[in-house]
Write an enzyme that holds these catalytic residues in place. Sequence first.
Site, PDB file in Angstrom:
ATOM      1  N   TYR A   1      17.121 -44.450   9.076  1.00 41.86           N
ATOM      2  CA  TYR A   1      18.308 -44.585   9.919  1.00 41.86           C
ATOM      3  C   TYR A   1      18.482 -43.274  10.671  1.00 41.86           C
ATOM      4  O   TYR A   1      18.395 -42.202  10.066  1.00 41.86           O
ATOM      5  CB  TYR A   1      19.562 -44.855   9.076  1.00 41.86           C
ATOM      6  CG  TYR A   1      20.054 -46.271   9.176  1.00 41.86           C
ATOM      7  CD1 TYR A   1      20.571 -46.749  10.377  1.00 41.86           C
ATOM      8  CD2 TYR A   1      20.001 -47.125   8.085  1.00 41.86           C
ATOM      9  CE1 TYR A   1      21.026 -48.049  10.484  1.00 41.86           C
ATOM     10  CE2 TYR A   1      20.457 -48.438   8.181  1.00 41.86           C
ATOM     11  CZ  TYR A   1      20.970 -48.896   9.381  1.00 41.86           C
ATOM     12  OH  TYR A   1      21.418 -50.179   9.483  1.00 41.86           O
TER      13      TYR A   1
ATOM     14  N   GLU B   1      21.031 -42.818  13.509  1.00 45.72           N
ATOM     15  CA  GLU B   1      22.085 -42.953  14.509  1.00 45.72           C
ATOM     16  C   GLU B   1      22.471 -41.589  15.064  1.00 45.72           C
ATOM     17  O   GLU B   1      22.529 -40.604  14.334  1.00 45.72           O
ATOM     18  CB  GLU B   1      23.306 -43.640  13.899  1.00 45.72           C
ATOM     19  CG  GLU B   1      23.069 -45.106  13.570  1.00 45.72           C
ATOM     20  CD  GLU B   1      24.304 -45.767  13.001  1.00 45.72           C
ATOM     21  OE1 GLU B   1      25.331 -45.083  12.856  1.00 45.72           O
ATOM     22  OE2 GLU B   1      24.229 -46.971  12.706  1.00 45.72           O
TER      23      GLU B   1
ATOM     24  N   ASP C   1      16.722 -52.084  37.642  1.00 44.77           N
ATOM     25  CA  ASP C   1      16.034 -52.639  36.479  1.00 44.77           C
ATOM     26  C   ASP C   1      14.571 -52.838  36.881  1.00 44.77           C
ATOM     27  O   ASP C   1      14.238 -53.771  37.598  1.00 44.77           O
ATOM     28  CB  ASP C   1      16.684 -53.971  36.084  1.00 44.77           C
ATOM     29  CG  ASP C   1      16.016 -54.634  34.891  1.00 44.77           C
ATOM     30  OD1 ASP C   1      14.928 -54.189  34.484  1.00 44.77           O
ATOM     31  OD2 ASP C   1      16.579 -55.608  34.367  1.00 44.77           O
TER      32      ASP C   1
END
Length: 480
Positions: free
Chosen positions: A66, A68, A243
């Site tokens: 993890y 974050e 995009d």
Amino acid sequence: MTDLSALTSSAYKQALEVIASVEPRVAEATRKELEDQRASLKLIASENYASPAVLMTMGTWFSDKYAEGTVGHRFYAGCQNVDTVETLAAEHAKELFGAEYAYAQPHSGIDANLTAYWAILAQRVEGPWLENVGVKNMNDLSEADWEKLRHELGNQRLLGMSLDAGGHLTHGFRPNISGKMFHQNQYGTDPVTGLIDYDALRAKAKEFKPLILVAGYSAYPRRVNFAKMREIADEVGATLMVDMAHFAGLVAGKVFTGDENPVPFADVVTTTTHKSLRGPRGGLILATKEYAGNVDRGCPMVLGGPLSHVMAAKAVALAEAKTESFQTYAQNVADNAKSLADGFLKRGAKLVTGGTDNHLVLLDVTSFGLTGRQAEQALLDAGVVTNRNSVPADPNGAWYTSGIRFGTPALTTRGFGHDEFDNVADLVVDVLKNTTPGVTKDGGSSKATYKLADGVADKTRAASAEMLDKHPLYPGLDLA
């Protein structure tokens, strides 16, 4: 010299043995997927083949972390190695595309677009609004002011390319979250040429006055002038977001330069890292320094914990894309699309815009008396993997459609060239000519069912196999 093919084969054999010891059906499905991909003409414009190095990078213990937060500012301890690979991915991206800032955490192209939208909202709406009321942190707002800010954030305007003209679901299509987040409007293409009409786009932008002007496409077979897009955005005070998920490989490979390269002109650029970039499935954001701080808030603003193993694979793929061989590959992708388009045209097929100058070709199948759904399934029966797609002002809607989208990145990776793509056009046209619509219960013509003439599928698969055998997928990789 080390035999990489032998090493790769050994590595995958052993990996599959480990998987089979726990769930043999997954191991078998994995083996079968390679067999199927080797035996199919993959012409889906959004798919490619990642290198063994990229694939192997994803199968590591980085998956267990993890992380974050951002580099050097994590909400979990022990992320020093994640910092290394995320930094490498961002550095490669900045160098490859000439960007001021890169963010490698998005899990997909949609995640990248959502993060970009909210970063722009934070930059253009939230920040000035908080400053105006004299508050630095939204947590310090009164409930009344918080409700006002929520109203401001939820009532901004977005102008993007319509789905039937070649835009993406995330460019303001109402069933998508982007169409629910924004007061949205759409621009299309010229009804005769199928090309973007920049004067009409400018007029619409001046009338609608969007906060965000979105450029880019998923099914538009031509290049875009991003200098003109920048001019239009500036005239109406909009943030220009591009995009480039579909054509990022052509930008990285220096096929799209000058006004056709969006990076020097856009405030924010999003992309996937698979498709024409030939990397792992994931997203990437490039931005000017002005937007960097708010894009960095992607986790936890929009994203959950970043996929560290995929960020590592992005770093590997972006390093591959910095090579001269990738530039050659990217040029071949564009050249092969032209060969495919020419092959269709000389056999009497109808193409949206009459051709292509990027990596994709959009075939209007109504001239064969078919819907896109019928054509897609008939081609799949014959071993040609494509996807149905809307055409401008599509009479069959977004489900059945009237078009088939073809892309050249995957087969170009396998080594297909001009002659092979001309042969592909011949096979496709032959299948479609030999497909007829099914009949509904009341005797009418069906939009979904079809009949492929006997023997056509086998003939097509045999011709395909001859080409595919000359250009093996992952040559030297032997799982026997």
